[in-house]
Design an enzyme around this catalytic site. Structure first.
Site, PDB file in Angstrom:
ATOM      1  N   ASP A  67       0.801  -1.222   0.000  1.00 56.91           N
ATOM      2  CA  ASP A  67       0.000   0.000   0.000  1.00 56.91           C
ATOM      3  C   ASP A  67       0.833   1.270   0.000  1.00 56.91           C
ATOM      4  O   ASP A  67       2.054   1.228   0.178  1.00 56.91           O
ATOM      5  CB  ASP A  67      -0.953  -0.013   1.212  1.00 56.91           C
ATOM      6  CG  ASP A  67      -0.256  -0.440   2.503  1.00 56.91           C
ATOM      7  OD1 ASP A  67       0.978  -0.464   2.540  1.00 56.91           O
ATOM      8  OD2 ASP A  67      -0.960  -0.746   3.470  1.00 56.91           O
ATOM      9  N   ASN A 136      -7.599  -2.981  14.437  1.00 56.78           N
ATOM     10  CA  ASN A 136      -8.985  -3.314  14.064  1.00 56.78           C
ATOM     11  C   ASN A 136      -9.037  -4.473  13.055  1.00 56.78           C
ATOM     12  O   ASN A 136     -10.060  -4.713  12.435  1.00 56.78           O
ATOM     13  CB  ASN A 136      -9.716  -2.090  13.504  1.00 56.78           C
ATOM     14  CG  ASN A 136      -9.065  -1.560  12.229  1.00 56.78           C
ATOM     15  OD1 ASN A 136      -8.089  -2.125  11.739  1.00 56.78           O
ATOM     16  ND2 ASN A 136      -9.600  -0.483  11.690  1.00 56.78           N
ATOM     17  N   HIS A 138      -7.192  -4.758  10.284  1.00 58.91           N
ATOM     18  CA  HIS A 138      -6.939  -4.471   8.875  1.00 58.91           C
ATOM     19  C   HIS A 138      -5.633  -5.113   8.402  1.00 58.91           C
ATOM     20  O   HIS A 138      -4.695  -5.303   9.171  1.00 58.91           O
ATOM     21  CB  HIS A 138      -7.000  -2.968   8.558  1.00 58.91           C
ATOM     22  CG  HIS A 138      -5.865  -2.127   9.040  1.00 58.91           C
ATOM     23  ND1 HIS A 138      -6.020  -1.119   9.970  1.00 58.91           N
ATOM     24  CD2 HIS A 138      -4.564  -2.104   8.695  1.00 58.91           C
ATOM     25  CE1 HIS A 138      -4.860  -0.523  10.162  1.00 58.91           C
ATOM     26  NE2 HIS A 138      -3.948  -1.102   9.407  1.00 58.91           N
ATOM     27  N   GLU A 143      -9.714  -1.898   5.422  1.00 57.48           N
ATOM     28  CA  GLU A 143     -10.404  -1.637   6.684  1.00 57.48           C
ATOM     29  C   GLU A 143     -11.622  -2.560   6.835  1.00 57.48           C
ATOM     30  O   GLU A 143     -12.074  -3.156   5.855  1.00 57.48           O
ATOM     31  CB  GLU A 143     -10.878  -0.171   6.700  1.00 57.48           C
ATOM     32  CG  GLU A 143      -9.749   0.847   6.618  1.00 57.48           C
ATOM     33  CD  GLU A 143      -9.020   1.048   7.952  1.00 57.48           C
ATOM     34  OE1 GLU A 143      -9.120   0.192   8.844  1.00 57.48           O
ATOM     35  OE2 GLU A 143      -8.339   2.083   8.078  1.00 57.48           O
TER      36      GLU A 143
HETATM   37  C1  GLP Z   1      -0.509   0.275   8.613  1.00 59.22           C
HETATM   38  C2  GLP Z   1      -0.103  -0.542   7.387  1.00 59.22           C
HETATM   39  C3  GLP Z   1      -0.310  -2.022   7.608  1.00 59.22           C
HETATM   40  C4  GLP Z   1       0.300  -2.430   8.942  1.00 59.22           C
HETATM   41  C5  GLP Z   1      -0.391  -1.697  10.067  1.00 59.22           C
HETATM   42  C6  GLP Z   1       0.147  -2.042  11.437  1.00 59.22           C
HETATM   43  O1  GLP Z   1      -1.845   0.593   8.632  1.00 59.22           O
HETATM   44  N1  GLP Z   1      -0.797  -0.141   6.218  1.00 59.22           N
HETATM   45  O2  GLP Z   1       0.257  -2.748   6.542  1.00 59.22           O
HETATM   46  O3  GLP Z   1       0.187  -3.806   9.123  1.00 59.22           O
HETATM   47  O4  GLP Z   1      -0.198  -0.307   9.857  1.00 59.22           O
HETATM   48  O5  GLP Z   1       1.263  -1.254  11.724  1.00 59.22           O
HETATM   49  P1  GLP Z   1       2.299  -1.511  12.865  1.00 59.22           P
HETATM   50  O6  GLP Z   1       3.133  -2.654  12.422  1.00 59.22           O
HETATM   51  O7  GLP Z   1       3.095  -0.230  12.960  1.00 59.22           O
HETATM   52  O8  GLP Z   1       1.526  -1.796  14.101  1.00 59.22           O
END
Ligand code: GLP
Length: 245
Positions: A67, A136, A138, A143
């Site tokens: 993304d 949540n 995702h 989402e």
């Molecule tokens: C973002 C990214 C996800 C990731 C998530 C969790 O939203 N788009 O790909 O898995 O954050 O992030 P973190 O690893 O910092 O908790």
């Protein structure tokens, strides 16, 4: 679903990096699906270390990232392109031409989504996809409520996701409101998937992932329909599952 419970973040990162190195050794021109966020940073650190110790050669590898924020140019310090360049790509011998991330600064978002889905089909699907998980549930930026049939698309980020990611920005207003993300169907095309989770902040999401049946309100539950998923979590992220068990 194969579950590996590591003692801590470092052990989780080492386990994931070993699996990635095995994949590259077996197939040097592998396609890796990569994720951003805090969670995979340790894995990338271990891969860089392994590269310097001669454990893997990235010269034939291709990567496809999940993304990108809409509106951020590749050189923006908070763009995911910048993140990947800084934390992995520029520190190993990968050809930057073989690294793919959606272009967030595009004038035509719909066209960028279909271009990216074509990249996934032409270069991919990934032999191995690395995923983190949002609080949540995702995955990528898919989402709750996203169709399991989705391909690369534009998402409006939820307030909770923007708040969770605000720590990387100077202020909440700077956090983009939209992103381009690979869809659930695009992610599930990968041959093998590793999902990482670390820390108590993710414990509820991991409990839901283990307990929930397929449900579009919890995007990570879509992984249950895939036949090669490995969950690598540390003890803190697995706490609530262990308490139930
Ligand atoms: C973002 C990214 C996800 C990731 C998530 C969790 O939203 N788009 O790909 O898995 O954050 O992030 P973190 O690893 O910092 O908790």
């Amino acid at each position: 679903m194969n579950v590996i419970v590591a003692n801590d973040y470092k052990e989780m990162s080492q386990t994931a990096s070993q699996m990635i190195e095995e994949q590259i050794t077996e197939k040097p021109d592998s396609v890796l699906g990569l994720a951003t966020g805090g969670t995979p940073l340790g894995t990338y650190h271990e891969l860089i270390k392994g590269y310097h110790e001669g454990r893997a050669d990235y010269s034939l590898l291709s990567t496809i990232n999940l993304d990108e924020y809409v509106g951020l140019a590749p050189e923006h310090p908070q763009s995911y392109r910048h993140f990947m360049d800084q934390h992995l790509f520029r520190l190993i011998n990968i050809d930057l031409e073989n690294t793919h991330i959606p272009f967030g600064k595009t004038e035509d978002l719909e066209q960028e989504c279909s271009r990216y889905e074509k990249v996934i089909d032409q270069i991919g699907p990934p032999d191995l996809q690395l995923l983190g998980i949002g609080e949540n549930g995702h995955i990528g930026f898919n989402e709750p409520g996203t169709s399991f049939d989705s391909e690369t698309h534009i998402v409006h980020l939820t307030d909770s996701t923007r708040e969770a990611n605000a720590r990387f920005f100077e202020s909440m207003e700077d956090v983009p409101t939209k992103a381009i993300t690979m869809g659930i169907r695009s992610i599930l095309k990968s041959r093998k998937i590793i999902l990482l989770a670390s820390g108590e902040r993710k414990a509820e999401a991991i409990l839901q992932l283990i307990q929930w049946e397929l449900d579009e309100q919890f995007p990570a539950s879509s992984l249950k329909s895939h036949d090669d998923i490995t969950l690598i979590v540390d003890k803190d992220a697995y706490k609530k599952v262990q308490r139930k068990g």
